[in-house]
Design an enzyme around this catalytic site. Sequence first.
Site, mmCIF file in Angstrom:
data_model
loop_
_atom_site.group_PDB
_atom_site.id
_atom_site.type_symbol
_atom_site.label_atom_id
_atom_site.label_comp_id
_atom_site.label_asym_id
_atom_site.label_seq_id
_atom_site.Cartn_x
_atom_site.Cartn_y
_atom_site.Cartn_z
ATOM 1 N N LYS A 1 0.771 -1.196 0.236
ATOM 2 C CA LYS A 1 -0.072 -0.069 0.042
ATOM 3 C C LYS A 1 0.635 1.241 -0.056
ATOM 4 O O LYS A 1 0.750 1.889 -0.745
ATOM 5 C CB LYS A 1 -1.013 -0.048 1.151
ATOM 6 N N GLY B 1 -4.973 -1.631 5.072
ATOM 7 C CA GLY B 1 -4.175 -2.735 4.611
ATOM 8 C C GLY B 1 -4.629 -4.193 5.038
ATOM 9 O O GLY B 1 -4.861 -4.954 4.145
ATOM 10 N N ARG B 2 -5.425 -4.324 6.211
ATOM 11 C CA ARG B 2 -5.986 -5.615 6.790
ATOM 12 C C ARG B 2 -7.425 -5.661 6.263
ATOM 13 O O ARG B 2 -7.879 -6.442 6.449
ATOM 14 C CB ARG B 2 -5.861 -5.692 8.308
ATOM 15 N N GLU C 1 -4.561 -6.314 15.107
ATOM 16 C CA GLU C 1 -3.880 -4.606 14.611
ATOM 17 C C GLU C 1 -4.774 -3.695 14.513
ATOM 18 O O GLU C 1 -4.767 -2.525 14.618
ATOM 19 C CB GLU C 1 -3.104 -4.913 13.141
ATOM 20 N N HIS D 1 -5.081 -32.051 18.970
ATOM 21 C CA HIS D 1 -3.761 -32.691 19.395
ATOM 22 C C HIS D 1 -2.729 -31.641 19.647
ATOM 23 O O HIS D 1 -1.463 -32.376 19.731
ATOM 24 C CB HIS D 1 -3.550 -33.716 18.201
ATOM 25 N N LYS E 1 9.963 -0.621 13.825
ATOM 26 C CA LYS E 1 10.640 -0.258 12.370
ATOM 27 C C LYS E 1 11.675 0.895 12.611
ATOM 28 O O LYS E 1 12.997 0.659 12.084
ATOM 29 C CB LYS E 1 9.664 0.298 11.483
HETATM 30 O O1 F6P Z 1 3.536 -2.541 9.528
HETATM 31 C C1 F6P Z 1 2.398 -2.787 9.514
HETATM 32 C C2 F6P Z 1 1.533 -2.526 8.150
HETATM 33 O O2 F6P Z 1 1.637 -1.369 7.939
HETATM 34 C C3 F6P Z 1 0.446 -3.284 7.927
HETATM 35 O O3 F6P Z 1 -0.489 -2.581 8.476
HETATM 36 C C4 F6P Z 1 0.239 -3.385 6.460
HETATM 37 O O4 F6P Z 1 -0.617 -4.345 6.071
HETATM 38 C C5 F6P Z 1 1.552 -3.927 6.311
HETATM 39 O O5 F6P Z 1 2.380 -3.315 7.323
HETATM 40 C C6 F6P Z 1 2.206 -3.652 4.881
HETATM 41 O O6 F6P Z 1 2.196 -2.446 4.626
HETATM 42 P P1 F6P Z 1 2.220 -2.188 3.059
HETATM 43 O O7 F6P Z 1 1.280 -2.795 2.273
HETATM 44 O O8 F6P Z 1 2.264 -0.556 2.964
HETATM 45 O O9 F6P Z 1 3.558 -2.561 2.398
#
Ligand code: F6P
Length: 532
Positions: free
Chosen positions: A200, A258-259, A344, A375, A501
């Site tokens: 994204k 993103g999610r 998240e 199991h 990060k």
């Molecule tokens: O670091 C978390 C995050 O930003 C998620 O929310 C996202 O889905 C993932 O990293 C990947 O982000 P991108 O699609 O911008 O590479």
Amino acid sequence: MTDHWTAFDAAAARDAQTRIVDQFAADPDRLARMSVEAAGLYLDLSKQSWSRAGFEACLDLARACDVEGRRAALFAGEAVNLTEGRAVLHPALRAAPGADFKALGESVSAEVDAVRSDMRAYADAVRSGAEAGATGKPFRAIVHVGIGGSDLGPRVVWDALRPLDPAIDLRFVANIDPRDMAEALTGLDPETTLVVVVSKTFTTQETLANAEAARAWLAATLPAAGMTKHFIGVTAAPDKAGAFGCGRTFAFRDWVGGRYSLWSAVSLSCGIALGWDVFEAMLSGAAAMDAHFVSAPLEQNAPVLLALAQVFNVDGLNRPARTVAPYAHALRRLPSFLQQLEMESNGKRVHRDGTPVTRQTCPVVFGEPGTNGQHAFFQQIHQGPQVVPAEFVIAARTHADAPESPLWSNALAQGQALMLGKTGDQARAELIAAGADAAGADRLAPHKTFPGNRPSTAIVMERLTPATLGALLALYEHKTFVEGVIWDINSFDQWGVELGKVLAKAILSDVAAGGPSPALDPSTAALMTRLM
Ligand code: F6P
């Protein structure tokens, strides 16, 4: 709100003293009241710990939190993502053509339809061979490079819907560990491989590193002029993708979280490898769940009831974990997908106004497909001191045409065992009946006793199809949203991922400089020294 939470707490305190199984006799309508059909799914929440009063207290809380008003705001494209000032409009991605969604007042559906049309044309062309590689050979494999929401959604879709022997193989690379890429590329031919870089932001370090590695792998064989046919981008930052060297780029907008993005071009690789009709059917299933979510009264609203059961367990009964057991091998990635979607989204400690929460928010979500989990960790689910609510996702038919009774019978037995348990007297009697003497029975019975009264929900489908998968994933998206409304948190940002990060970059620069900087704490410095 305080009054509603007070009533909620009182109901939970009362229900903590009752046994689930007794509620069925106390309320003959229990099953009818606590089950719901929606978009091809049947949800049974009657094995949850709530009594009728507890159930009603949860519904009162949902009304008091204005779930309906906040739902309307989301679908109207208001800036519900408060800290980023964005709309959140994943429902627009699966709406039938011609819808009229607006994000912050801007009409977006025409753009969604256009991208979807471009995706379809490209997917059809790759599958037919009309869109071939640089040396004229049709594509036979796709490498999907992405992480988090740019990986987990497409991966669960592919595992759930893929043919056993796909005409186009689809492989995923997410981890920066070069082993991940090495495994994905093994056995592939650059001349017949399409690399789809999905990000994204197009700034995620893992994805950029993996994209570089994939590009180098292609470039070692392919003519430079043909690279762009094998290396395409999917992003909300198309300029960055172009600058990176991606050929075609399929864009989506910042109002797609993103999610929540699997419905967009993020799943282009699935649209190609599965065929567009399969992908379109999945979109339709999600749209059917959207229609249910926006129209069903709260007391018969599947995402709302699923959310309220979790809030009742977490905030009412102090159960800060939930296990998800998909009784379908094809849904084996569902727990991983839900970990990002839920944790998240709702793993937050401040309200929308920035004040600290005073209650729990998202529980720890974990799980494995059934029957495997039985199991592995179900020992603890049955006999551990803490109560961990379970969620069984069950398909009557998963592979063959006949019902998979050995599979789903286990799911039903697990829910029944969690609810009923086994008393010490029952355990003792069984030991005696099996020949143990009284002393032996007394010694072993406590170890063979099951407390029971442990809650579960069953989510049942006739068969795992593109439509029921779409409905299931949309169900969880809306449940996650409703929980965020009740907890009064922003479910759509993820600031918590940023600090790690930044620190990773600082550690990498220390490594490049030859070792830990003096400011580094002794533990991290020693670890770095050992690992260099
Ligand atoms: O670091 C978390 C995050 O930003 C998620 O929310 C996202 O889905 C993932 O990293 C990947 O982000 P991108 O699609 O911008 O590479």
